[in-house]
Motif scaffolding. Structure first.
Motif, mmCIF file in Angstrom:
data_model
loop_
_atom_site.group_PDB
_atom_site.id
_atom_site.type_symbol
_atom_site.label_atom_id
_atom_site.label_comp_id
_atom_site.label_asym_id
_atom_site.label_seq_id
_atom_site.Cartn_x
_atom_site.Cartn_y
_atom_site.Cartn_z
ATOM 1 N N ASN A 95 0.843 -1.193 0.000
ATOM 2 C CA ASN A 95 0.000 0.000 0.000
ATOM 3 C C ASN A 95 0.881 1.246 0.000
ATOM 4 O O ASN A 95 1.035 1.914 1.011
ATOM 5 N N GLU B 30 -5.793 6.705 -2.557
ATOM 6 C CA GLU B 30 -6.756 6.675 -3.666
ATOM 7 C C GLU B 30 -6.604 7.867 -4.597
ATOM 8 O O GLU B 30 -6.919 7.779 -5.782
ATOM 9 N N THR C 55 -4.056 0.865 -5.984
ATOM 10 C CA THR C 55 -4.791 1.724 -5.064
ATOM 11 C C THR C 55 -5.441 0.901 -3.957
ATOM 12 O O THR C 55 -5.646 -0.305 -4.102
ATOM 13 N N SER D 122 -8.563 0.780 -3.053
ATOM 14 C CA SER D 122 -9.805 0.152 -3.506
ATOM 15 C C SER D 122 -9.526 -1.073 -4.356
ATOM 16 O O SER D 122 -10.251 -2.083 -4.275
ATOM 17 N N THR E 119 -8.499 -3.956 -2.115
ATOM 18 C CA THR E 119 -9.694 -4.558 -1.517
ATOM 19 C C THR E 119 -10.388 -5.488 -2.494
ATOM 20 O O THR E 119 -10.783 -6.610 -2.128
ATOM 21 N N ALA E 120 -10.537 -5.038 -3.745
ATOM 22 C CA ALA E 120 -11.207 -5.862 -4.763
ATOM 23 C C ALA E 120 -10.451 -7.163 -5.001
ATOM 24 O O ALA E 120 -11.061 -8.238 -5.121
ATOM 25 N N PHE F 203 -8.165 3.041 5.849
ATOM 26 C CA PHE F 203 -8.028 1.854 5.003
ATOM 27 C C PHE F 203 -8.146 0.585 5.839
ATOM 28 O O PHE F 203 -8.793 -0.384 5.440
ATOM 29 N N SER G 10 -11.817 -0.024 6.606
ATOM 30 C CA SER G 10 -12.602 -0.469 5.452
ATOM 31 C C SER G 10 -12.248 -1.897 5.041
ATOM 32 O O SER G 10 -13.127 -2.674 4.640
ATOM 33 N N ALA H 32 -14.647 -5.226 4.820
ATOM 34 C CA ALA H 32 -14.881 -5.867 3.518
ATOM 35 C C ALA H 32 -14.444 -7.328 3.458
ATOM 36 O O ALA H 32 -14.969 -8.109 2.663
#
Length: 302
Positions: free
Chosen positions: A231, A235, A247, A249, A252-253, A279, A282, A286
């Protein structure tokens, strides 16, 4: 003895140790973060490096950025036990301490061959073979260490520039219980590899620096016991930074598909550290996996 050591943060002193519920195939396995930072000089962290322990022996180093050799000492590891140094790419914050390990090994009893595997080169970066020759070869910057390449020392370096793709994956058995696999990942114009280390059927995957533009990492890392992702940006970073790094996001995906048992987020820079708490929150919301944000010296029992 494996030693978790103290990390001096800007605001506090933290004891860096973490225990996790063990999977049966990962008994007597640990992952230690020797360096969780990048190339900056003001982040209070050593550059990127990870140490895999098995049965209380240090088996594999993944990246050896600046400061890794100091962390190795603090961890109580023995260089005689290391089977391989795996390099994700050859930026200094991932490979800069390689000469320190080779020089330091002179003062050990090491006698077995050491594997040093990393990416091929291009017009911007040397290959792993070229890099090591430029450092340690007969005409290298540290040519007084060339006997380790020429076979005239107590052990020899097995240096390989790895070619790996989805069509031609690199898959190599180093010991009866140790297999390493590599996957080419996108780090902008820089040749780079993700590594999978399988020790006694416990799988640890290291993304290295990447963007995931190739879209192959999720399959490579699927259902691993541990996945370490980097990381280095937030973003809202520039397009240039996003051409090199993934990024939050997108991390996470990827992890939602990979579904590792343990997720480790590392390789922080000041631009990503400012949003680390957000982060972390989140990601925990998730993902089903245990999420750990790395600190120098962090010891994770698998």
């Amino acid at each position: 003895m494996i030693k978790p050591y103290l990390y001096l943060a800007a605001t506090s002193l933290m004891f860096t140790s973490f225990s996790s519920v063990s999977a049966e195939q990962c008994n007597d396995m640990s992952l230690q973060v020797l360096g969780s930072g990048g190339p900056e000089l003001n982040d209070g962290r050593a550059s990127t490096s990870y140490l895999i322990w098995h049965n209380h022996k240090a088996r594999v180093l993944v990246d050896v950025g600046s400061g890794a050799s100091v962390g190795f000492d603090k961890a109580g590891a023995k260089f005689n036990d290391i089977d391989a140094i795996l390099l994700s790419h050859l930026h200094s914050d991932h490979a800069g301490d390689l000469p320190s390990f080779i020089k330091g090994s002179y003062f050990t009893q090491r006698g077995k061959t050491l594997a040093i595997y990393g990416p091929q080169g291009n017009h911007i970066m040397a290959s792993t073979n070229e890099y090591t020759q430029n450092l340690l070869g007969d005409k290298g910057a540290f040519r007084y260490l060339s006997d380790y390449i020429n076979g005239n020392e107590s052990y020899t370096l097995d240096i390989r520039s790895v070619k790996s793709s989805k069509e031609q994956p690199f898959n190599h058995s180093l010991q009866n219980d140790l297999v390493v696999k590599a996957l080419t990942v996108n780090h902008g114009p820089i040749p780079a590899l993700a590594w999978l280390v399988n020790i006694a059927s416990c799988e640890l995957v290291f993304s290295g620096d990447m963007t995931n533009k190739l879209g192959t990492f999720t399959e490579f890392a699927k259902n691993a016991d541990v996945v370490v992702m980097h990381n280095a940006i937030d973003e809202n970073s520039s397009s240039g930074a996003k051409n090199l790094h993934i990024t939050p996001s997108a991390i996470t995906a990827v992890l939602k598909v990979v579904e590792p048992r343990i997720t480790v987020i590392s390789h922080f820079m000041n631009r990503s550290l400012k949003n680390q708490q957000r982060f972390n929150k989140s990601l925990n919301k998730a993902l089903k996996s245990k999420v750990i944000f790395a600190e120098d010296g962090l010891l994770i029992h698998l």
